[in-house]
Design a protein around this motif. Structure first.
Motif, PDB file in Angstrom:
ATOM      1  N   PRO A  87       0.830  -1.211   0.000  1.00  0.00           N
ATOM      2  CA  PRO A  87       0.000   0.000   0.000  1.00  0.00           C
ATOM      3  C   PRO A  87       0.861   1.257   0.000  1.00  0.00           C
ATOM      4  O   PRO A  87       2.079   1.192   0.200  1.00  0.00           O
ATOM      5  N   PRO A  88       0.259   2.427  -0.199  1.00  0.00           N
ATOM      6  CA  PRO A  88       1.016   3.682  -0.074  1.00  0.00           C
ATOM      7  C   PRO A  88       1.454   3.900   1.369  1.00  0.00           C
ATOM      8  O   PRO A  88       0.806   3.438   2.306  1.00  0.00           O
ATOM      9  N   MET A  89       2.563   4.615   1.524  1.00  0.00           N
ATOM     10  CA  MET A  89       3.103   4.910   2.849  1.00  0.00           C
ATOM     11  C   MET A  89       2.996   6.410   3.125  1.00  0.00           C
ATOM     12  O   MET A  89       2.879   7.219   2.208  1.00  0.00           O
ATOM     13  N   THR A 104       6.749  10.392   1.873  1.00  0.00           N
ATOM     14  CA  THR A 104       6.768  10.427   0.411  1.00  0.00           C
ATOM     15  C   THR A 104       7.938   9.649  -0.175  1.00  0.00           C
ATOM     16  O   THR A 104       7.760   8.824  -1.091  1.00  0.00           O
ATOM     17  N   GLU A 105       9.141   9.874   0.322  1.00  0.00           N
ATOM     18  CA  GLU A 105      10.322   9.203  -0.236  1.00  0.00           C
ATOM     19  C   GLU A 105      10.246   7.700  -0.027  1.00  0.00           C
ATOM     20  O   GLU A 105      10.534   6.915  -0.944  1.00  0.00           O
ATOM     21  N   TYR A 106       9.864   7.301   1.163  1.00  0.00           N
ATOM     22  CA  TYR A 106       9.744   5.870   1.455  1.00  0.00           C
ATOM     23  C   TYR A 106       8.642   5.238   0.609  1.00  0.00           C
ATOM     24  O   TYR A 106       8.783   4.127   0.092  1.00  0.00           O
ATOM     25  N   SER A 107       7.532   5.942   0.442  1.00  0.00           N
ATOM     26  CA  SER A 107       6.424   5.420  -0.355  1.00  0.00           C
ATOM     27  C   SER A 107       6.838   5.228  -1.812  1.00  0.00           C
ATOM     28  O   SER A 107       6.440   4.248  -2.462  1.00  0.00           O
ATOM     29  N   GLY A 146       2.272   4.944   9.896  1.00  0.00           N
ATOM     30  CA  GLY A 146       2.077   5.228   8.479  1.00  0.00           C
ATOM     31  C   GLY A 146       2.507   4.099   7.570  1.00  0.00           C
ATOM     32  O   GLY A 146       2.631   4.286   6.351  1.00  0.00           O
ATOM     33  N   ILE A 147       2.711   2.905   8.122  1.00  0.00           N
ATOM     34  CA  ILE A 147       3.164   1.743   7.349  1.00  0.00           C
ATOM     35  C   ILE A 147       2.172   0.593   7.471  1.00  0.00           C
ATOM     36  O   ILE A 147       1.685   0.072   6.469  1.00  0.00           O
TER      37      ILE A 147
END
Length: 316
Positions: free
Chosen positions: A206-208, A211-214, A268-269
């Motif tokens: 899924p999206p995180m 932003t960079e990690y996602s 957020g994960i």
């Protein structure tokens, strides 16, 4: 003589009714002291004594009013535990900590289905990069040899944005060398499952919130998608289903009942319980190709079926 006695009694009665008395002070002055007016005594009282005082009224205790207990909200009765059938389909969930949360949600989803049992095979902090910590290819070979499951669900990758060592070389995350080595490990994993004729549902990430990690997780999901297609697995893309209305990451979204609910945990994960339940529902739709109430179809999904590439020579 009797008349004399009667006169004397009347005189005594008159003296007793005097309302004041005189007291002599130390200086010789007379001070008039008021006295309490006694009860008027009659001739009958003098002859036969005072009338006995009336007894004090006895106070009856007031009855205690017992208040009715306040009604309490009754908890719903627990759902009956359904015993699984001896030949129930064994659905194993492989992956990292996302797989652990997902397996619990699938257990809730299939709690009343006696023909399917969920097996949690998630390993926290694992992935396809650090096989020195946990080797998923060795693990899946062991599980296949033990014939411990019938159907596999895989969700993994949140720990894989790190250096990968393969064949004596160390590759930085998401470089060409890293991508090739990473995809080769997933291909080997899926090849073992396909050779054992174990149906697989591979769940995308899924999206995180960051932003960079996602963005990095999105690239890892793309590699997993290509490996799933070439390895004959069913790929379940969930990315858009956990975005907000503005197309960006959102911690909230509609749950399985269409109500707005918290979908993600504070990091957020990971998924919240409601988010995991929603994902379990999507998976239940995907495994319909394999699970039909107690039986598993061993036909492996072929994403190239019906296309010009279907006749191409491909590895088994």
């Amino acid at each position: 003589m009797k008349r004399l006695i009667l006169v004397l009694l009347v005189a005594v009665l008159g003296l007793a009714e005097a309302g004041t008395a005189y007291a002599q002070s130390t200086s010789g002055d007379r001070v008039l002291v008021a006295q309490e007016q006694p009860k008027r005594r009659t001739l009958f009282d003098l002859l036969f004594g005072d009338e006995p005082a009336a007894p004090a009224p006895v106070q009856q205790p007031r009855p205690q009013v017992q208040q009715a207990p306040r009604p309490t909200a009754a908890l719903p009765p627990p759902k009956p535990v359904i015993e699984k059938a001896p030949n129930a389909t064994r659905l194993a969930v492989f992956g990292d900590s996302l797989a652990i949360d997902l397996s619990r949600a699938l257990e809730r989803f299939y709690a009343e289905d006696q023909n399917l049992v969920v097996i949690n095979q998630g390993v926290s902090s694992s992935g396809f990069v650090r096989n020195d910590y946990f080797d998923w290819n060795a693990a899946i070979t062991k599980e296949i040899e033990a014939n411990s499951f019938d159907l596999a669900v895989v969700i993994i990758g949140i720990n894989d944005r790190q250096e990968l060592s393969a064949e004596g070389q160390t590759h930085a995350p998401l470089t060409d060398g890293w991508n090739a080595a990473y995809q080769a490990r997933i291909n080997a994993f899926l090849s073992a499952l396909r050779a054992a004729r174990k149906p697989v549902v591979w769940v995308g990430l899924p999206p995180m919130s960051k932003t960079e990690y996602s963005a990095a997780i999105g690239q890892i999901s793309a590699l997993q998608r290509m490996a799933a297609f070439s390895g004959g697995a069913e790929y379940l893309d969930i990315y858009d289903r956990f975005l907000g209305e503005d197309g960006k990451y959102s911690s909230y979204g509609p749950d399985v009942n269409g109500q707005n609910a918290l979908m993600r945990k504070d990091d957020g994960i990971h998924f919240s319980s409601a988010g995991s339940d929603k994902l379990a529902f999507y998976i239940s739709q995907s495994i319909r190709s394999f699970y039909r109430g107690g039986t598993v179809s061993v036909a492996v999904a072929d994403p190239l079926q019906g296309t010009d590439a279907a006749s191409m020579l491909r590895p088994p």
